[in-house]
Design a protein around this motif. Sequence first.
Motif, PDB file in Angstrom:
ATOM      1  N   SER A  35      -8.511   8.073  -6.141  1.00 15.10           N
ATOM      2  CA  SER A  35      -9.429   7.790  -5.038  1.00 15.10           C
ATOM      3  C   SER A  35      -9.478   6.285  -4.781  1.00 15.10           C
ATOM      4  CB  SER A  35     -10.834   8.306  -5.361  1.00 15.10           C
ATOM      5  OG  SER A  35     -11.321   7.706  -6.548  1.00 15.10           O
ATOM      6  N   ASN A  36      -9.365   5.920  -3.525  1.00 14.37           N
ATOM      7  CA  ASN A  36      -9.358   4.513  -3.121  1.00 14.37           C
ATOM      8  C   ASN A  36     -10.679   4.192  -2.428  1.00 14.37           C
ATOM      9  OD1 ASN A  36      -8.449   1.916  -2.564  1.00 14.37           O
ATOM     10  ND2 ASN A  36      -7.399   2.527  -0.683  1.00 14.37           N
ATOM     11  N   VAL A  37     -11.762   4.187  -3.225  1.00 14.70           N
ATOM     12  CA  VAL A  37     -13.094   4.009  -2.654  1.00 14.70           C
ATOM     13  C   VAL A  37     -13.832   2.810  -3.212  1.00 14.70           C
ATOM     14  CG1 VAL A  37     -13.363   6.450  -2.098  1.00 14.70           C
ATOM     15  CG2 VAL A  37     -14.068   5.616  -4.339  1.00 14.70           C
ATOM     16  N   SER A  38     -13.339   2.187  -4.264  1.00 13.12           N
ATOM     17  CA  SER A  38     -13.998   1.010  -4.853  1.00 13.12           C
ATOM     18  C   SER A  38     -12.967  -0.088  -5.048  1.00 13.12           C
ATOM     19  CB  SER A  38     -14.663   1.373  -6.189  1.00 13.12           C
ATOM     20  OG  SER A  38     -13.693   1.838  -7.119  1.00 13.12           O
ATOM     21  N   TRP A  39     -13.393  -1.323  -4.796  1.00 10.08           N
ATOM     22  CA  TRP A  39     -12.484  -2.469  -4.873  1.00 10.08           C
ATOM     23  C   TRP A  39     -12.191  -2.811  -6.331  1.00 10.08           C
ATOM     24  CZ3 TRP A  39      -9.291  -4.730  -1.701  1.00 10.08           C
ATOM     25  CH2 TRP A  39      -8.757  -5.982  -2.044  1.00 10.08           C
ATOM     26  N   GLN A  40     -10.887  -2.875  -6.684  1.00  8.58           N
ATOM     27  CA  GLN A  40     -10.482  -3.149  -8.059  1.00  8.58           C
ATOM     28  C   GLN A  40      -9.518  -4.327  -8.170  1.00  8.58           C
ATOM     29  OE1 GLN A  40      -9.127   0.449 -10.010  1.00  8.58           O
ATOM     30  NE2 GLN A  40     -10.671   1.712  -8.989  1.00  8.58           N
ATOM     31  N   GLY A  41      -9.334  -5.063  -7.097  1.00  6.16           N
ATOM     32  CA  GLY A  41      -8.445  -6.216  -7.150  1.00  6.16           C
ATOM     33  C   GLY A  41      -7.460  -6.209  -5.995  1.00  6.16           C
ATOM     34  N   PHE A  42      -6.839  -7.356  -5.773  1.00  3.57           N
ATOM     35  CA  PHE A  42      -5.917  -7.511  -4.651  1.00  3.57           C
ATOM     36  C   PHE A  42      -4.484  -7.261  -5.096  1.00  3.57           C
ATOM     37  CE2 PHE A  42      -2.976  -9.955  -2.055  1.00  3.57           C
ATOM     38  CZ  PHE A  42      -3.360  -9.598  -0.780  1.00  3.57           C
ATOM     39  N   THR A  43      -3.750  -6.528  -4.257  1.00  2.92           N
ATOM     40  CA  THR A  43      -2.323  -6.306  -4.467  1.00  2.92           C
ATOM     41  C   THR A  43      -1.676  -5.899  -3.146  1.00  2.92           C
ATOM     42  OG1 THR A  43      -0.662  -5.087  -5.733  1.00  2.92           O
ATOM     43  CG2 THR A  43      -2.622  -3.888  -5.075  1.00  2.92           C
ATOM     44  N   ALA A  44      -0.412  -6.220  -3.017  1.00  2.00           N
ATOM     45  CA  ALA A  44       0.352  -5.819  -1.832  1.00  2.00           C
ATOM     46  C   ALA A  44       1.439  -4.809  -2.183  1.00  2.00           C
ATOM     47  CB  ALA A  44       0.969  -7.046  -1.166  1.00  2.00           C
ATOM     48  N   LYS A  45       1.357  -4.226  -3.378  1.00  2.00           N
ATOM     49  CA  LYS A  45       2.437  -3.353  -3.837  1.00  2.00           C
ATOM     50  C   LYS A  45       2.521  -2.059  -3.037  1.00  2.00           C
ATOM     51  CE  LYS A  45      -0.442  -1.310  -7.498  1.00  2.00           C
ATOM     52  NZ  LYS A  45      -0.586  -1.113  -8.963  1.00  2.00           N
ATOM     53  N   TRP A  46       1.381  -1.618  -2.461  1.00  3.40           N
ATOM     54  CA  TRP A  46       1.407  -0.344  -1.746  1.00  3.40           C
ATOM     55  C   TRP A  46       2.243  -0.422  -0.475  1.00  3.40           C
ATOM     56  CZ3 TRP A  46      -0.115   2.447  -5.435  1.00  3.40           C
ATOM     57  CH2 TRP A  46      -1.200   2.096  -6.240  1.00  3.40           C
ATOM     58  N   TRP A  47       2.423  -1.620   0.071  1.00  4.53           N
ATOM     59  CA  TRP A  47       3.200  -1.772   1.287  1.00  4.53           C
ATOM     60  C   TRP A  47       4.686  -1.496   1.050  1.00  4.53           C
ATOM     61  CZ3 TRP A  47       1.259  -3.355   6.170  1.00  4.53           C
ATOM     62  CH2 TRP A  47      -0.116  -3.560   6.185  1.00  4.53           C
ATOM     63  N   GLY A  48       5.117  -1.618  -0.170  1.00  4.99           N
ATOM     64  CA  GLY A  48       6.502  -1.323  -0.501  1.00  4.99           C
ATOM     65  C   GLY A  48       6.686  -0.003  -1.206  1.00  4.99           C
ATOM     66  N   ARG A  49       5.626   0.795  -1.299  1.00  2.00           N
ATOM     67  CA  ARG A  49       5.705   2.069  -2.012  1.00  2.00           C
ATOM     68  C   ARG A  49       5.250   3.230  -1.126  1.00  2.00           C
ATOM     69  NH1 ARG A  49       2.776   0.597  -7.695  1.00  2.00           N
ATOM     70  NH2 ARG A  49       3.043   2.857  -7.982  1.00  2.00           N
ATOM     71  N   LEU A  50       5.581   3.159   0.135  1.00  2.00           N
ATOM     72  CA  LEU A  50       5.220   4.236   1.054  1.00  2.00           C
ATOM     73  C   LEU A  50       6.010   5.503   0.779  1.00  2.00           C
ATOM     74  CD1 LEU A  50       4.990   2.261   4.435  1.00  2.00           C
ATOM     75  CD2 LEU A  50       3.103   2.999   2.960  1.00  2.00           C
ATOM     76  N   ASP A  51       7.207   5.365   0.176  1.00  2.00           N
ATOM     77  CA  ASP A  51       8.053   6.532  -0.066  1.00  2.00           C
ATOM     78  C   ASP A  51       7.592   7.353  -1.264  1.00  2.00           C
ATOM     79  OD1 ASP A  51       8.617   4.538  -1.856  1.00  2.00           O
ATOM     80  OD2 ASP A  51      10.801   4.764  -1.766  1.00  2.00           O
ATOM     81  N   GLU A  52       6.497   6.967  -1.912  1.00  2.00           N
ATOM     82  CA  GLU A  52       5.990   7.764  -3.036  1.00  2.00           C
ATOM     83  C   GLU A  52       5.391   9.088  -2.569  1.00  2.00           C
ATOM     84  OE1 GLU A  52       3.268   5.543  -5.373  1.00  2.00           O
ATOM     85  OE2 GLU A  52       4.797   4.209  -6.213  1.00  2.00           O
ATOM     86  N   TYR A  53       5.071   9.172  -1.278  1.00  2.00           N
ATOM     87  CA  TYR A  53       4.494  10.397  -0.718  1.00  2.00           C
ATOM     88  C   TYR A  53       5.372  10.848   0.457  1.00  2.00           C
ATOM     89  CZ  TYR A  53       0.329   9.319  -3.454  1.00  2.00           C
ATOM     90  OH  TYR A  53      -0.549   9.056  -4.479  1.00  2.00           O
ATOM     91  N   PRO A  54       6.452  11.569   0.174  1.00  2.00           N
ATOM     92  CA  PRO A  54       7.345  12.015   1.267  1.00  2.00           C
ATOM     93  C   PRO A  54       6.636  12.886   2.294  1.00  2.00           C
ATOM     94  CG  PRO A  54       8.393  12.298  -0.889  1.00  2.00           C
ATOM     95  CD  PRO A  54       6.955  11.980  -1.147  1.00  2.00           C
ATOM     96  N   GLN A  55       5.687  13.700   1.844  1.00  2.00           N
ATOM     97  CA  GLN A  55       4.969  14.553   2.791  1.00  2.00           C
ATOM     98  C   GLN A  55       4.118  13.725   3.745  1.00  2.00           C
ATOM     99  OE1 GLN A  55       2.790  17.378   0.415  1.00  2.00           O
ATOM    100  NE2 GLN A  55       4.604  18.654   0.045  1.00  2.00           N
ATOM    101  N   LEU A  56       3.591  12.599   3.275  1.00  2.00           N
ATOM    102  CA  LEU A  56       2.833  11.710   4.141  1.00  2.00           C
ATOM    103  C   LEU A  56       3.727  11.120   5.228  1.00  2.00           C
ATOM    104  CD1 LEU A  56       0.375  10.017   4.956  1.00  2.00           C
ATOM    105  CD2 LEU A  56       0.971   8.411   3.132  1.00  2.00           C
ATOM    106  N   LEU A  57       4.927  10.699   4.868  1.00  2.00           N
ATOM    107  CA  LEU A  57       5.859  10.157   5.853  1.00  2.00           C
ATOM    108  C   LEU A  57       6.299  11.232   6.840  1.00  2.00           C
ATOM    109  CD1 LEU A  57       8.085   7.855   3.599  1.00  2.00           C
ATOM    110  CD2 LEU A  57       6.094   7.245   4.984  1.00  2.00           C
ATOM    111  N   ASP A  58       6.479  12.468   6.350  1.00  2.00           N
ATOM    112  CA  ASP A  58       6.815  13.563   7.261  1.00  2.00           C
ATOM    113  C   ASP A  58       5.672  13.824   8.241  1.00  2.00           C
ATOM    114  OD1 ASP A  58       9.247  13.882   5.989  1.00  2.00           O
ATOM    115  OD2 ASP A  58       8.537  15.491   4.671  1.00  2.00           O
ATOM    116  N   ALA A  59       4.439  13.724   7.762  1.00  7.88           N
ATOM    117  CA  ALA A  59       3.284  13.935   8.642  1.00  7.88           C
ATOM    118  C   ALA A  59       3.213  12.857   9.711  1.00  7.88           C
ATOM    119  CB  ALA A  59       2.000  13.961   7.818  1.00  7.88           C
ATOM    120  N   VAL A  60       3.477  11.608   9.326  1.00  5.86           N
ATOM    121  CA  VAL A  60       3.491  10.517  10.308  1.00  5.86           C
ATOM    122  C   VAL A  60       4.610  10.733  11.316  1.00  5.86           C
ATOM    123  CG1 VAL A  60       3.792   8.034  10.601  1.00  5.86           C
ATOM    124  CG2 VAL A  60       2.450   8.899   8.691  1.00  5.86           C
TER     125      VAL A  60
END
Length: 277
Positions: A55-80
């Motif tokens: 769950s991404n509901v509380s702030w736990q620190g800054f990172t930009a790693k998620w911008w390069g890890r979009l392919d971890e959820y292929p179904q999400l990319l298919d939905a987009v």
Amino acid sequence: MSASEPGSTGGVRTRPRGRAGDRLLRVYVWLVIAWLLLPIAVMIVFGFNDTQSKSNVSWQGFTAKWWGRLDEYPQLLDAVDYSLKIALLSVLVTTVLGTLMGLALGRHRFRGQGATNLMMFAAISSPELVMGASLLSLFISTGVETGFWTVVIAHVLFSLSFVAITVRARVVGMDASIEEAARDLGASAWTTFWRITFPMILPGVVAGALLAFALSIDDFVITQFTTGGDVQTFPLWIWGATRIGVPPQVNVIGTLIFAAGVAIAVLNAVTARRRGT
């Protein structure tokens, strides 16, 4: 006749606007804008959240790693991908049909025009729940299998009125004498339309197309009724993911869609300003 008092125009007394009232109005406007932009700002910020849980509901620190890890959820990319395809196809059909309807309603008077206006405003004002249920009943009663194309048809139907009304408003405000001058100079009806009429209504066409795209890509209720089980759009994927936790990649994709929309709107405004000058 006595001279007009200070703050009057042509002998008519006017009420000077208070500076305190102006400041209060500006503060109110900026508070409303901030309230509208707050959810978007939260979405963007939490796209950089270094969450360690599902769950991404509380702030736990800054990172930009998620911008390069979009392919971890292929179904999400298919939905987009499904959402973009449906939005683009529905916008293409809606823009053509809505522009023709707007031209007809704004330029001509014909029998049944009042009923047509009534139907368009009814489509805009009717709840999405009603429209979704009625479209599903139509597809079932006619034996049409729900899926990708039924979603496209549904999106065309509920966004068509928005494009037609936007284009009609532009047509009503046009100066018809310019088209008459073109025809007097020997231009054909086809040439007059593409050289005179279409450039004049183009801002309305673009505005209607952008509105239809925005309505299509974030629609949930009507899509839920007409999609069947094979097609899952971006909003439907988010709804399903809320049961186990929405990953930060959703915030990243939402930020990208928002940035693309802002870029298109700014480009349209700059182009219109340059055309006006």
